[in-house]
Design an enzyme around this catalytic site. Structure first.
Site, PDB file in Angstrom:
ATOM      1  N   LEU A 103       0.859  -1.186   0.000  1.00  0.00           N
ATOM      2  CA  LEU A 103       0.000   0.000   0.000  1.00  0.00           C
ATOM      3  C   LEU A 103       0.900   1.243   0.000  1.00  0.00           C
ATOM      4  O   LEU A 103       1.191   1.820   1.039  1.00  0.00           O
ATOM      5  CB  LEU A 103      -0.906  -0.058   1.234  1.00  0.00           C
ATOM      6  CG  LEU A 103      -2.189   0.758   1.156  1.00  0.00           C
ATOM      7  CD1 LEU A 103      -2.947   0.541  -0.144  1.00  0.00           C
ATOM      8  CD2 LEU A 103      -3.089   0.416   2.329  1.00  0.00           C
ATOM      9  N   HIS A 104       1.301   1.642  -1.211  1.00  0.00           N
ATOM     10  CA  HIS A 104       2.337   2.672  -1.347  1.00  0.00           C
ATOM     11  C   HIS A 104       1.904   4.070  -0.855  1.00  0.00           C
ATOM     12  O   HIS A 104       2.476   4.637   0.066  1.00  0.00           O
ATOM     13  CB  HIS A 104       2.731   2.815  -2.822  1.00  0.00           C
ATOM     14  CG  HIS A 104       3.141   1.566  -3.505  1.00  0.00           C
ATOM     15  ND1 HIS A 104       4.351   0.961  -3.300  1.00  0.00           N
ATOM     16  CD2 HIS A 104       2.499   0.794  -4.421  1.00  0.00           C
ATOM     17  CE1 HIS A 104       4.454  -0.117  -4.070  1.00  0.00           C
ATOM     18  NE2 HIS A 104       3.346  -0.242  -4.755  1.00  0.00           N
ATOM     19  N   ASP A 105       0.940   4.641  -1.582  1.00  0.00           N
ATOM     20  CA  ASP A 105       0.680   6.080  -1.428  1.00  0.00           C
ATOM     21  C   ASP A 105       0.159   6.502  -0.050  1.00  0.00           C
ATOM     22  O   ASP A 105       0.466   7.619   0.408  1.00  0.00           O
ATOM     23  CB  ASP A 105      -0.272   6.559  -2.529  1.00  0.00           C
ATOM     24  CG  ASP A 105       0.366   6.473  -3.908  1.00  0.00           C
ATOM     25  OD1 ASP A 105       1.606   6.487  -3.991  1.00  0.00           O
ATOM     26  OD2 ASP A 105      -0.370   6.385  -4.900  1.00  0.00           O
ATOM     27  N   THR A 111       1.221   5.841   2.693  1.00  0.00           N
ATOM     28  CA  THR A 111       2.329   6.120   3.627  1.00  0.00           C
ATOM     29  C   THR A 111       2.553   7.628   3.761  1.00  0.00           C
ATOM     30  O   THR A 111       2.947   8.104   4.832  1.00  0.00           O
ATOM     31  CB  THR A 111       3.649   5.440   3.190  1.00  0.00           C
ATOM     32  OG1 THR A 111       3.971   5.862   1.858  1.00  0.00           O
ATOM     33  CG2 THR A 111       3.535   3.918   3.231  1.00  0.00           C
TER      34      THR A 111
END
Ligand code: BDR
Ligand code: CA
Length: 310
Positions: A238-240, A242
């Site tokens: 779950l990249h964005d 963060t």
């Protein structure tokens, strides 16, 4: 006060919803859409659908750059599906984007504020902010911090062996940003690959039973499949989100102030973020690069904020 610059994208969507679910902590001045995961017309449409889902049509959405500064466009429907938000059953938006180009809006709104007053969050290629900096370099000191998802070092690339998607798509804009003097916090794959959507974490959203929770659960269920199949991960990274989680609870993350060079030369390493992790050059640090995350605390925070949307 924050500006969100994004190319939704399911993980961008979770980030935007978490920000909109945190009005006591984050004043979202607007969303600047950029071409990235899918073309610009879809990232604008998806941004509008998300502010409508969140009941936050007070937050303006601006259409930004249709293509990177120098290179040809690259999209990622193979990850995100044809619309960018496959998995969510979102209504066709009834609202319209705000008048004017996102780069003009970014310049105007930053120049209207005091130095170091506005935080810029970038969740996609850095084209809008790169072009805004080229057009009006005086915006640099206005930015309190630029918190970005992009880049990778120890983890290698997810788009080429050397490069992560957001920096690969527009390395020239990334170069402008990393040489601007703006304080940067970078969330690379080295941290996001430790934030995986395991079944227990997905359940937090499935169990919400709200429109936002159901949309997030559906989107993540679709989005997971690429990374799980391609990289054999036990969940999707779950990249964005963060970026938004850092603003809400920075203690979740750990990293180091280092120098980052963006490789712009054409060839196999274009878009690589060359991180001087061990300080082997005499270059001054230009970014706080994260590589650690308390993933359970991260998912609990997202669930709490998205749960507030209803
Ligand atoms: C980044 O690229 C996009 O696919 C995601 O939305 C994220 O911003 C990860 O490399
Ligand atoms: Ca993104």
């Amino acid at each position: 006060m924050i500006i969100i610059d994004a190319d939704p994208g399911q993980d961008d969507a979770v980030a935007i919803l978490a920000a909109l679910g945190s009005p006591d902590d984050l004043e979202v001045l607007g969303i600047a859409a950029v071409a990235g995961n899918v073309p610009l017309d879809l990232t604008v449409r998806n941004s509008l659908a998300l502010v409508e889902l969140a009941g936050r049509t007070d937050v303006p959405v601006y259409a930004g750059s249709v293509r990177p500064m120098v290179n040809s466009p690259v999209t990622a429907e193979y990850v995100h599906g044809a619309t960018g938000l496959e998995g969510a059953d979102l209504q066709t938006p009834t609202t319209e984007p705000a008048a004017g180009h996102a780069c003009d809006w970014i310049v105007e709104i930053l120049m209207d504020h005091a130095d170091a007053e506005v935080t810029v969050c970038t969740l996609g290629p850095l084209t809008n902010i790169g072009l805004a900096l080229v057009r009006e370099p005086r915006i640099a000191p206005k930015i309190r911090e630029l918190v970005m998802m992009g880049g990778s070092f120890f983890e290698g690339g997810n788009t080429t062996p050397a490069a992560e998607f957001n920096v690969y798509v527009d390395p020239h804009s990334a170069h402008v940003v990393f040489t601007s003097g703006i304080p940067i916090v970078m969330m690379p794959l080295d941290v996001t690959h430790k934030a995986l959507t395991t079944p227990e974490r997905l359940k937090l959203f499935v169990d919400m039973g709200t429109p936002a929770g159901t949309a997030v659960a559906g989107m993540l269920d679709f989005y997971n499949r690429w990374d799980m199949e391609k990289y054999g991960m036990p969940g999707g990274p779950l990249h964005d989100p963060t970026v938004i989680a850092y603003l809400l609870d920075p203690e979740i993350f750990g990293g180091k102030e280092v120098h980052v060079h963006i490789e712009t030369a054409p060839g196999a390493t274009q878009g690589m973020t060359i991180v001087d992790w061990w300080g082997v050059t005499d270059h001054e640090p230009n970014a706080m690069v994260m590589n650690q995350i308390d993933a359970d605390r991260f998912f609990a925070l997202l669930a709490d904020r998205i749960g507030r949307l209803g």
